[in-house]
Scaffold this motif. Structure first.
Motif, PDB file in Angstrom:
ATOM      1  N   GLU B 189       0.803  -1.187  -0.438  1.00 47.51           N
ATOM      2  CA  GLU B 189       0.090   0.074  -0.057  1.00 47.51           C
ATOM      3  C   GLU B 189       0.703   0.994  -0.419  1.00 47.51           C
ATOM      4  OE1 GLU B 189      -4.428  -0.865   1.940  1.00 47.51           O
ATOM      5  OE2 GLU B 189      -2.796   0.624   3.160  1.00 47.51           O
ATOM      6  N   ALA B 190       2.203   1.172   0.820  1.00 49.55           N
ATOM      7  CA  ALA B 190       2.891   2.486   0.646  1.00 49.55           C
ATOM      8  C   ALA B 190       3.378   2.774  -0.614  1.00 49.55           C
ATOM      9  CB  ALA B 190       3.864   2.046   1.744  1.00 49.55           C
ATOM     10  N   ASP B 191       4.220   1.398  -1.110  1.00 45.61           N
ATOM     11  CA  ASP B 191       3.951   1.666  -2.453  1.00 45.61           C
ATOM     12  C   ASP B 191       3.781   1.909  -3.346  1.00 45.61           C
ATOM     13  OD1 ASP B 191       6.164   1.007  -4.457  1.00 45.61           O
ATOM     14  OD2 ASP B 191       6.222  -0.681  -4.406  1.00 45.61           O
ATOM     15  N   GLU B 192       2.440   1.284  -3.571  1.00 50.16           N
ATOM     16  CA  GLU B 192       1.839   1.828  -4.787  1.00 50.16           C
ATOM     17  C   GLU B 192       0.834   2.956  -4.514  1.00 50.16           C
ATOM     18  OE1 GLU B 192      -1.328  -0.857  -4.917  1.00 50.16           O
ATOM     19  OE2 GLU B 192       0.064  -2.930  -5.297  1.00 50.16           O
ATOM     20  N   ASN B 193       1.120   3.753  -3.503  1.00 51.24           N
ATOM     21  CA  ASN B 193       0.029   5.652  -3.162  1.00 51.24           C
ATOM     22  C   ASN B 193       1.233   6.361  -2.503  1.00 51.24           C
ATOM     23  OD1 ASN B 193      -2.674   3.963  -3.691  1.00 51.24           O
ATOM     24  ND2 ASN B 193      -2.284   2.974  -1.982  1.00 51.24           N
ATOM     25  N   SER B 194       2.104   5.802  -1.907  1.00 48.96           N
ATOM     26  CA  SER B 194       2.609   7.696  -1.630  1.00 48.96           C
ATOM     27  C   SER B 194       3.734   7.827  -2.534  1.00 48.96           C
ATOM     28  CB  SER B 194       3.185   7.247  -0.697  1.00 48.96           C
ATOM     29  OG  SER B 194       4.101   6.470  -0.365  1.00 48.96           O
ATOM     30  N   ASP B 195       4.392   8.981  -2.864  1.00 43.22           N
ATOM     31  CA  ASP B 195       5.671   9.174  -3.014  1.00 43.22           C
ATOM     32  C   ASP B 195       6.966   9.550  -2.321  1.00 43.22           C
ATOM     33  OD1 ASP B 195       3.971  12.531  -3.689  1.00 43.22           O
ATOM     34  OD2 ASP B 195       5.096  11.994  -1.849  1.00 43.22           O
ATOM     35  N   ARG B 196       6.348   9.003  -0.920  1.00 44.78           N
ATOM     36  CA  ARG B 196       7.733   8.732  -0.010  1.00 44.78           C
ATOM     37  C   ARG B 196       7.440   7.849   0.936  1.00 44.78           C
ATOM     38  NH1 ARG B 196       8.835  14.173   3.472  1.00 44.78           N
ATOM     39  NH2 ARG B 196       9.803  13.230   5.516  1.00 44.78           N
ATOM     40  N   VAL B 197       7.973   7.550   1.825  1.00 45.92           N
ATOM     41  CA  VAL B 197       7.774   6.493   2.433  1.00 45.92           C
ATOM     42  C   VAL B 197       8.517   6.681   3.830  1.00 45.92           C
ATOM     43  CG1 VAL B 197       7.690   3.921   3.653  1.00 45.92           C
ATOM     44  CG2 VAL B 197       6.584   4.925   0.806  1.00 45.92           C
ATOM     45  N   ILE B 198       7.579   6.325   5.015  1.00 44.16           N
ATOM     46  CA  ILE B 198       8.987   6.787   6.111  1.00 44.16           C
ATOM     47  C   ILE B 198       8.654   5.677   6.429  1.00 44.16           C
ATOM     48  CG2 ILE B 198       8.866   9.220   8.169  1.00 44.16           C
ATOM     49  CD1 ILE B 198       7.545  10.732   6.901  1.00 44.16           C
ATOM     50  N   VAL B 199       9.642   4.944   7.169  1.00 46.56           N
ATOM     51  CA  VAL B 199       9.349   4.119   7.634  1.00 46.56           C
ATOM     52  C   VAL B 199       9.956   4.315   9.767  1.00 46.56           C
ATOM     53  CG1 VAL B 199       9.965   1.185   8.693  1.00 46.56           C
ATOM     54  CG2 VAL B 199      10.195   2.459   5.982  1.00 46.56           C
ATOM     55  N   VAL B 200       9.019   3.314  10.444  1.00 49.27           N
ATOM     56  CA  VAL B 200       9.258   4.232  11.884  1.00 49.27           C
ATOM     57  C   VAL B 200       8.503   2.581  12.854  1.00 49.27           C
ATOM     58  CG1 VAL B 200       8.051   6.515  11.820  1.00 49.27           C
ATOM     59  CG2 VAL B 200       6.667   4.621  12.067  1.00 49.27           C
ATOM     60  N   ALA B 201      10.025   2.796  13.589  1.00 52.04           N
ATOM     61  CA  ALA B 201       9.795   1.434  14.712  1.00 52.04           C
ATOM     62  C   ALA B 201      10.706   1.825  15.677  1.00 52.04           C
ATOM     63  CB  ALA B 201      10.347  -0.086  14.083  1.00 52.04           C
ATOM     64  N   ARG B 202       9.154   1.297  17.061  1.00 51.60           N
ATOM     65  CA  ARG B 202       9.994   1.677  18.342  1.00 51.60           C
ATOM     66  C   ARG B 202      10.072   2.916  18.080  1.00 51.60           C
ATOM     67  NH1 ARG B 202      13.085  -2.042  16.294  1.00 51.60           N
ATOM     68  NH2 ARG B 202      15.112  -0.334  16.726  1.00 51.60           N
ATOM     69  N   GLY B 203       9.151   3.667  17.972  1.00 54.01           N
ATOM     70  CA  GLY B 203       8.772   4.846  18.288  1.00 54.01           C
ATOM     71  C   GLY B 203       9.892   5.305  17.217  1.00 54.01           C
ATOM     72  N   ARG B 204      10.633   5.650  16.436  1.00 54.91           N
ATOM     73  CA  ARG B 204      12.019   6.314  15.889  1.00 54.91           C
ATOM     74  C   ARG B 204      11.686   6.050  14.012  1.00 54.91           C
ATOM     75  NH1 ARG B 204      16.984   7.470  18.240  1.00 54.91           N
ATOM     76  NH2 ARG B 204      16.509   6.572  19.979  1.00 54.91           N
ATOM     77  N   VAL B 205      11.841   6.997  13.583  1.00 54.15           N
ATOM     78  CA  VAL B 205      12.127   6.583  11.776  1.00 54.15           C
ATOM     79  C   VAL B 205      13.061   6.059  11.494  1.00 54.15           C
ATOM     80  CG1 VAL B 205      12.663   8.168   9.737  1.00 54.15           C
ATOM     81  CG2 VAL B 205      11.374   9.169  11.314  1.00 54.15           C
ATOM     82  N   VAL B 206      13.074   4.915  10.440  1.00 53.02           N
ATOM     83  CA  VAL B 206      14.349   4.497  10.716  1.00 53.02           C
ATOM     84  C   VAL B 206      14.470   4.334   9.242  1.00 53.02           C
ATOM     85  CG1 VAL B 206      14.484   2.440  12.568  1.00 53.02           C
ATOM     86  CG2 VAL B 206      12.848   2.390  10.364  1.00 53.02           C
ATOM     87  N   ALA B 207      14.083   4.236   8.003  1.00 52.78           N
ATOM     88  CA  ALA B 207      14.032   5.079   6.778  1.00 52.78           C
ATOM     89  C   ALA B 207      13.077   5.543   6.268  1.00 52.78           C
ATOM     90  CB  ALA B 207      13.561   3.058   5.994  1.00 52.78           C
ATOM     91  N   GLN B 213      13.826   3.174  -2.684  1.00 54.49           N
ATOM     92  CA  GLN B 213      14.975   3.077  -1.585  1.00 54.49           C
ATOM     93  C   GLN B 213      14.442   2.244  -0.442  1.00 54.49           C
ATOM     94  OE1 GLN B 213      14.373   7.497  -0.851  1.00 54.49           O
ATOM     95  NE2 GLN B 213      16.113   7.919  -3.344  1.00 54.49           N
ATOM     96  N   ILE B 214      13.398   1.869  -0.248  1.00 52.15           N
ATOM     97  CA  ILE B 214      13.018   1.455   1.226  1.00 52.15           C
ATOM     98  C   ILE B 214      13.118   0.138   1.089  1.00 52.15           C
ATOM     99  CG2 ILE B 214      11.421   0.925   2.944  1.00 52.15           C
ATOM    100  CD1 ILE B 214      11.716   4.162   2.903  1.00 52.15           C
ATOM    101  N   LYS B 215      13.207  -0.226  -0.235  1.00 51.12           N
ATOM    102  CA  LYS B 215      12.683  -1.547  -0.639  1.00 51.12           C
ATOM    103  C   LYS B 215      14.259  -2.135  -0.798  1.00 51.12           C
ATOM    104  CE  LYS B 215       8.615  -2.066  -3.384  1.00 51.12           C
ATOM    105  NZ  LYS B 215       7.643  -2.825  -4.577  1.00 51.12           N
ATOM    106  N   ALA B 216      14.979  -1.337  -1.254  1.00 55.29           N
ATOM    107  CA  ALA B 216      16.464  -1.554  -1.573  1.00 55.29           C
ATOM    108  C   ALA B 216      17.621  -1.808  -0.471  1.00 55.29           C
ATOM    109  CB  ALA B 216      17.228  -0.462  -2.387  1.00 55.29           C
ATOM    110  N   LYS B 217      16.622  -0.820   0.250  1.00 53.08           N
ATOM    111  CA  LYS B 217      16.938  -0.718   1.751  1.00 53.08           C
ATOM    112  C   LYS B 217      16.774  -2.340   2.467  1.00 53.08           C
ATOM    113  CE  LYS B 217      18.833   1.799   6.152  1.00 53.08           C
ATOM    114  NZ  LYS B 217      17.861   3.045   6.183  1.00 53.08           N
ATOM    115  N   ALA B 218      16.179  -2.552   2.769  1.00 52.77           N
ATOM    116  CA  ALA B 218      15.127  -3.857   3.343  1.00 52.77           C
ATOM    117  C   ALA B 218      16.317  -5.187   2.200  1.00 52.77           C
ATOM    118  CB  ALA B 218      13.700  -3.618   2.993  1.00 52.77           C
ATOM    119  N   GLY B 219      16.347  -4.662   1.389  1.00 50.32           N
ATOM    120  CA  GLY B 219      17.266  -6.763   0.771  1.00 50.32           C
ATOM    121  C   GLY B 219      15.516  -7.226   0.422  1.00 50.32           C
ATOM    122  N   GLY B 220      14.520  -7.108   0.460  1.00 49.89           N
ATOM    123  CA  GLY B 220      13.807  -7.892  -0.016  1.00 49.89           C
ATOM    124  C   GLY B 220      12.805  -8.179  -0.682  1.00 49.89           C
TER     125      GLY B 220
END
Lengths: 244, 294
Positions: B189-207, B213-220
């Motif tokens: 959903e994030a991929d298809e509908n946004s032009d920027r993705v902010i990934v948060v985990a444990r209350g912080r921005v991690v990507a 770019q996010i996917k590349a970083k995720a290596g998935g």
């Protein structure tokens, strides 16, 4: 705000519980009580019918003001409708004021219905000025109960608000002498009754229909309760809507 | 001007730190996804952004103002996760009421049409399905034509078709130069509908970046093709590849850079490649990669 009030009224008029318990129930009870009294003795006549008109009108207005506040308000808070309103430009004071005004309007049908039935079927007759005074007094006098309902709705979840509203409503009605006259109660109960806003409120009406001026003590008691419960309602509302 | 600015925002519930020094800005006119697993602090951040809860520390501004002021001016519309409607009111009555609270709302019929509610306008809210209620809540969020639209996991109760229609409606709304921020835990959903993705985990921005770019970083990503009897030797040395599996004649290459991997597969090997398939980043893998403790 007028639009918000309109929406609040509309939804309650479509609510079966409101229509049955608040609008229909008091007038049915009124007719029933009148027939019982008429069957028991011929003494009361118009006097008893007028007395009962005030009792049941008071009961209807009391139940309207508690039923249309406590439970719906608790539900709206819990279910997220309040949050939905909080993220619109609607100010917080307007939300609670709308509730109060709507409640005043929603108490009108049951009160008016009991009066009309008393006039048309039970032969209750008063001077026009006295009708107006009675109607106005019994209408504005519900403020303490509306405040009580809003306070309950702000403080507790809907599961608790339901029984709390019921207990408050029947407790105030019975202890305040709306169902059985206070004079027939034991002394201790009478003392309790005289301190309650339901008694002082109805007593204003009973005095008006018997041609007397309402005792100052009744007016003061009702006002004090209105101020105390109003403050409680404002405090509870602020607590419920405070940004944690 | 920035539509949203979080500066060192934190929020704790007792001993639990839900949001931990969050810094982010969103420019006006962007559509941004807030992506993170459950419990990442997305909803807490959104509730703070709407002025419903107060940050324990830091500052939030919407269009240069505190959230409560922006909300009071009708600049913000939101679809929260839990929000029941008034059951006795019809869809039209609800939408018209909320729309009347804003200074310059959209046209009623236009809202109903955008949210695909024209046929349901006369139905009482108490008789709507979960997905239909969700559409009404979207209609309420856009009714006032807010400059900033905030959606907290908006498609939770929707089936696949409703989701597609929902995102189309969201894109229509965003197309007018408006800013949209939505929270989701679905990478697709994030991929298809946004032009920027902010990934948060444990209350912080991690990507923070574009979906690619996010996917590349995720290596998935996974590149699959039919290997049959050919040798898999050397596949693990191709650019971007982190792992190779061969099962039942099919080779699966895990890669952070599928473009480079596929190019090298054709140009750098003499294999006969058949049935080439490319799978997007796997949600689990992406989160594990991005949210792993450093």
């Amino acid at each position: 705000m007028p639009n918000h009030i309109r929406v609040e009224i509309l939804r309650m008029l479509r609510n079966k519980r409101y229509v049955i318990f608040v609008v229909a129930f008091p007038v049915v009870l009124y007719v029933l009580f009148c027939n019982i009294v008429a069957g028991q003795a011929s003494s009361g006549g118009g006097g008893a019918a007028a007395y009962l008109m005030v009792s049941m009108g008071a009961y209807g207005a009391l139940s309207a003001s508690i039923m249309s506040t406590a439970v719906p308000w608790a539900q709206e808070r819990q279910a997220g409708w309040l949050r939905q309103l909080q993220i619109t430009p609607l100010p917080g004071w307007s939300i609670i004021l709308t509730k109060l005004v709507s409640t005043l309007l929603l108490a009108l049908p049951s009160l008016a219905l009991v009066f009309v039935v008393a006039m048309t079927t039970q032969g209750v007759s008063l001077a026009p000025g006295r009708w107006a005074l009675l109607f106005l007094g019994m209408w504005i006098g519900i403020l303490p109960f509306a405040a009580l309902g809003l306070a309950v709705g702000s403080l507790v979840p809907p599961d608790t608000a339901q029984p709390a509203a019921m207990i408050g409503m029947f407790g105030l009605a019975i202890l305040g002498g709306l169902w059985f006259p206070v004079d027939t109660m034991p002394a201790t109960m009478q003392t309790i009754a005289h301190a309650l806003p339901s008694f002082s409120y109805a007593d204003i009406g009973w005095n008006l229909v018997s041609g007397q001026a309402p005792p100052l003590q009744d007016v003061v008691t009702t006002l004090v309760w209105a101020v105390v419960l109003g403050a409680a309602a404002v405090f509870a509302y602020r607590r419920a809507t405070a940004r944690a | 001007m920035n539509a949203i600015a979080f500066t060192d925002v934190s929020r704790s519930y007792g001993n639990v730190l839900a949001v931990d020094g969050l810094n982010l800005t969103v420019e006006t006119g962007r559509t941004v996804a807030l992506l993170g697993p459950n419990g990442a602090g997305k909803s807490t951040s959104i509730n703070m952004l709407l002025g419903l809860i107060r940050p324990s520390g830091g500052r939030i501004e919407l269009f240069g103002r505190p959230p409560e002021q922006a909300v009071a001016r009708g600049e913000v519309g939101a679809m929260l996760q839990d929000g029941e409607l008034i059951p006795e009111l019809t869809v039209r009555e609800l939408v018209d009421f909320v729309r009347g609270l804003y200074p310059e709302p959209l046209d009623l019929d236009a809202i109903l049409q955008m949210a695909d509610l024209t046929d349901l306008a006369g139905r009482r809210a108490g008789k709507l399905s979960g997905g239909q209620s969700q559409r009404v809540r979207f209609a309420l969020a856009v009714a006032g034509a807010p400059r900033l639209l905030v959606l907290d996991e908006p498609t939770a109760a929707m089936d696949v078709e409703s989701r597609q229609r929902f995102w189309a409606a969201m894109r229509d709304y965003a197309a007018g130069g408006r800013t949209v921020l939505f929270a989701t835990h679905y990478l697709e959903e994030a991929d298809e509908n946004s032009d920027r993705v902010i990934v948060v985990a444990r209350g912080r921005v991690v990507a923070d970046g574009t979906a690619a770019q996010i996917k590349a970083k995720a290596g998935g990503h996974a590149v699959r093709f039919t290997l049959d009897g050919q040798s898999a030797a050397g596949l693990d040395a191709l650019p971007g590849v982190s792992a190779v599996e061969v099962t039942g004649g099919t080779a699966t290459l895990r890669t952070a850079d599928p473009d480079a991997t596929v190019a090298a597969l054709y140009r750098g090997t003499s294999l006969e490649i058949r049935d080439l398939r490319l799978a997007g980043a796997d949600l689990e893998d992406a989160f594990l990669a991005l949210t792993r403790e450093p």
